[in-house]
Motif scaffolding. Structure first.
Motif: not given
Length: 72
Positions: A7-10, A28-32
């Motif tokens: 999804g979007t960073v926002t 915490e979330y990280r991009s793939e």
């Protein structure tokens, strides 16, 4: 808690802030590809609300920090 960004960073930052406030612990979330990271941490409580500090990282560098109020 860590998860992959989708999804979007926002949207991800809002989700991370809500989860951090509800669990009363950092999320915490990280991009793939690992290049982007959102880290949300509850820092204080005001009444029925938690103040959550959200930090945004790009390629390992801090690019933005914001605080948001999350109320139940």
């Amino acid at each position: 808690m860590g998860a992959v960004l989708g999804g979007t960073v926002t949207e991800i930052a809002q989700r991370a802030a809500r989860e951090a406030a509800m669990a009363n612990r950092p999320v915490e979330y990280r991009s793939e590809d690992g290049r982007q990271r959102v880290y949300a941490e509850p820092v204080s409580t005001k009444g029925n609300c938690k103040i959550v500090k959200t930090s945004y990282y790009q390629d390992g560098k801090l690019v933005k920090v914001e605080e948001r109020k999350v109320c139940s």
